[in-house]
Design an enzyme around this catalytic site. Structure first.
Site, mmCIF file in Angstrom:
data_model
loop_
_atom_site.group_PDB
_atom_site.id
_atom_site.type_symbol
_atom_site.label_atom_id
_atom_site.label_comp_id
_atom_site.label_asym_id
_atom_site.label_seq_id
_atom_site.Cartn_x
_atom_site.Cartn_y
_atom_site.Cartn_z
ATOM 1 N N ARG A 15 0.801 -1.228 0.000
ATOM 2 C CA ARG A 15 0.000 0.000 0.000
ATOM 3 C C ARG A 15 0.839 1.286 0.000
ATOM 4 N NH1 ARG A 15 -4.085 0.885 4.016
ATOM 5 N NH2 ARG A 15 -3.367 -0.750 5.398
ATOM 6 N N ALA A 363 26.453 43.281 1.258
ATOM 7 C CA ALA A 363 25.336 42.680 0.523
ATOM 8 C C ALA A 363 25.787 42.162 -0.842
ATOM 9 C CB ALA A 363 24.230 43.708 0.343
ATOM 10 N N SER A 388 29.944 45.699 -0.835
ATOM 11 C CA SER A 388 28.791 45.041 -1.447
ATOM 12 C C SER A 388 29.139 44.552 -2.849
ATOM 13 C CB SER A 388 27.622 46.023 -1.544
ATOM 14 O OG SER A 388 27.175 46.332 -0.250
ATOM 15 N N ARG A 423 37.577 46.951 -10.341
ATOM 16 C CA ARG A 423 36.388 47.224 -11.165
ATOM 17 C C ARG A 423 36.774 48.353 -12.115
ATOM 18 N NH1 ARG A 423 33.637 50.286 -6.033
ATOM 19 N NH2 ARG A 423 34.594 52.312 -6.448
#
Ligand code: UD1
Ligand code: CA
Length: 450
Positions: A15, A363, A388, A423
């Site tokens: 079952r 973040a 961040s 960057r």
């Protein structure tokens, strides 16, 4: 008195409608059989023998993981519960003591009930565990008593209407001396409604021999058996209720207990607060005074005193969080040591990393730990400040007090107290935005006409 545990687990569990053997279906993320074995461990068995049949190889592998000393024997054809116990003869050769028979699909027997059975066994040759059913139509075997004396057990299929009206049912659990048990089993035949060798028949044979047979009663909830997925869900719910209540008693606050999902081995310390909708996978230890905020998911991790996790945090295996760490919303941590007082408050993935004391991770920071083939580590010292949206391309090491500029892609090590900027430099073009807006608006107006 030495006791051996025999757990019957050969049944197909039709079952369940599953390829997985019934006893391996999980309750609170551990196989049902592990719960039964854990329950049985309360009597401190000198040997544990599991009778497997359907999916025996899978069962054997699972048993190895749970208790490597346990022995699995094969019951090739499922000819009944007496036949199942009979399969343990060789595995228990040379053993002399008591045998306690449990079912692999009855995971909630308590230590108290098992010890009530072993106590009764001091005064009786055979002790059977029964329970009063609330559902008189339930298809359990019925215990026919005369005073304290158990005369026989009649299977529902074979019972008269009068016998079916007895509310005292057979749980299937019993305890008896090993030599006596195997002798009694040898006398069991299969002339009954199912054509099976019923273990329950040993009661009558014991009485014929003038042995003393009695029944011990437990709560029906303890004998809850699992035969279908619905039963499995109900069993999980029973486990959850018990585990939540025991946390509440131990001084843990659960703001909405019914929404917190626990694993079989979840440990949470005193004065910790668990907000609604938190899910615990296996192997989680939360120390005291920790707050786990709503909708967090944790597995294989250790969270030290005073930490705050979530809301919406995900702690994966190997997340090791020291005291007073802060892990905020949409942060995922895996195989990482986060030192005391470090903060990772928003939208980050930290995997295969060491984060130093009081370091702040901004973040959107990501440890790029995987190059498509191998995993690499990110090591960050104490009191660092990660701007961040920093991408930390591992392997990479940043010293104490280092800083990264927001939006940096860090591919080289950063020495202590240095600032890394990785960057493109910003260029501002005066009046360009206004001109571009004019061009775009004119283009849209042109399209509207066409
Ligand atoms: C059994 C009892 C019944 C009791 C009920 C409680 C017998 C004859 N009947 O009935 O009195 O009320 O349990 O749940 O014992 N198993 C094997 N090999 C077999 C047959 C069964 O290992 O050949 C195992 C099953 O996997 C299961 C347990 O024994 O774990 C019980 O078997 P099951 O077929 O469910 O017995 P019931 O008919 O429910
Ligand atoms: Ca059954």
């Amino acid at each position: 008195m030495d006791t051996a545990l025999v757990i019957l687990a050969a049944g197909k569990g039709t079952r369940m409608n599953s390829d997985l053997p019934k006893v391996l279906h999980p309750i609170a993320q551990a196989p049902m059989l592990a719960h039964a074995m854990r329950a049985g461990a309360a009597i401190d068995p000198v040997r544990t023998v599991i009778v497997a049949g359907h999916g025996a190889d899978q069962v054997r592998a699972a048993v190895q993981e749970i208790d490597e000393d346990a022995v699995v024997v094969l019951q090739r054809e499922q000819n009944g519960t007496a036949h199942a116990v009979d399969q343990t003869r060789d595995a228990l050769a040379g053993f002399s003591g008591d045998i306690m028979v449990l079912y692999g699909d009855t995971p909630f027997i308590t230590a108290g009930t098992l010890s009530a059975m072993t106590e009764a066994r001091e005064h009786h040759d055979l002790v059977v565990l029964g329970f009063d059913t609330a559902d008189i139509a339930a298809r359990y075997g019925r215990l026919v008593l005369e005073g304290d004396k158990l005369l026989r057990i009649v299977e529902y299929k074979d019972a008269t209407d009068q016998e079916r009206a007895i509310s005292l049912c057979n749980s299937g659990l019993l305890v008896c001396n090993s030599d006596t048990l195997f002798e009694l089993i040898a006398e069991v035949g299969n002339e009954n409604a199912s054509g099976e060798y019923y273990l329950t028949d040993i009661v009558e044979h014991a009485n014929v021999r003038g042995l003393s047979v009695t029944a011990v009663k437990c709560d029906e909830a303890e004998t809850l058996g699992v035969n279908s997925r619905a039963d499995l869900a109900a069993a999980d719910a029973v486990f959850q209720t018990r585990a939540r209540n025991s946390l509440l008693e131990d001084g843990v606050t659960l703001l909405a207990p019914e929404t917190v999902y626990l694993a079989y081995d979840t440990v949470i310390g005193r004065d910790s607060v668990i907000e609604p909708n938190v899910v615990f996978g296996p192997d989680v230890t939360i120390e005291s005074s920790v707050t786990i905020r709503a909708f967090s998911h944790l597995e294989g991790c250790h969270v030290s005193r005073g930490a705050t996790i979530g809301p919406f945090a995900r702690l994966r295996p190997g997340a090791e969080l020291a005291e007073n760490t802060h892990i905020g919303n949409f942060v995922e941590i895996k195989q990482a040591n986060i030192a005391e007082g470090a903060k990772i408050n928003h939208l980050s993935y930290i995997g295969d990393a060491d984060i130093g004391e009081k370091t702040n991770i901004g973040a959107g920071t990501i440890t790029c730990n995987y190059d498509g083939v191998m995993k690499h580590r990110t090591v960050i010292g104490a009191n660092a400040f990660i701007g961040s949206d920093t991408m930390l391309v591992a392997p990479v090491t940043l010293g104490d007090g280092a800083m990264t500029a927001s939006g940096s892609v860090i591919t080289k090590d950063v020495e202590a107290e240095a600032m890394a900027v990785a960057r493109a430099r910003q260029v501002n073009k005066p009046g360009f935005a206004r001109k571009l807006f004019e061009i775009l608006k004119a283009r849209k107006a042109q399209q509207g006409k066409g």
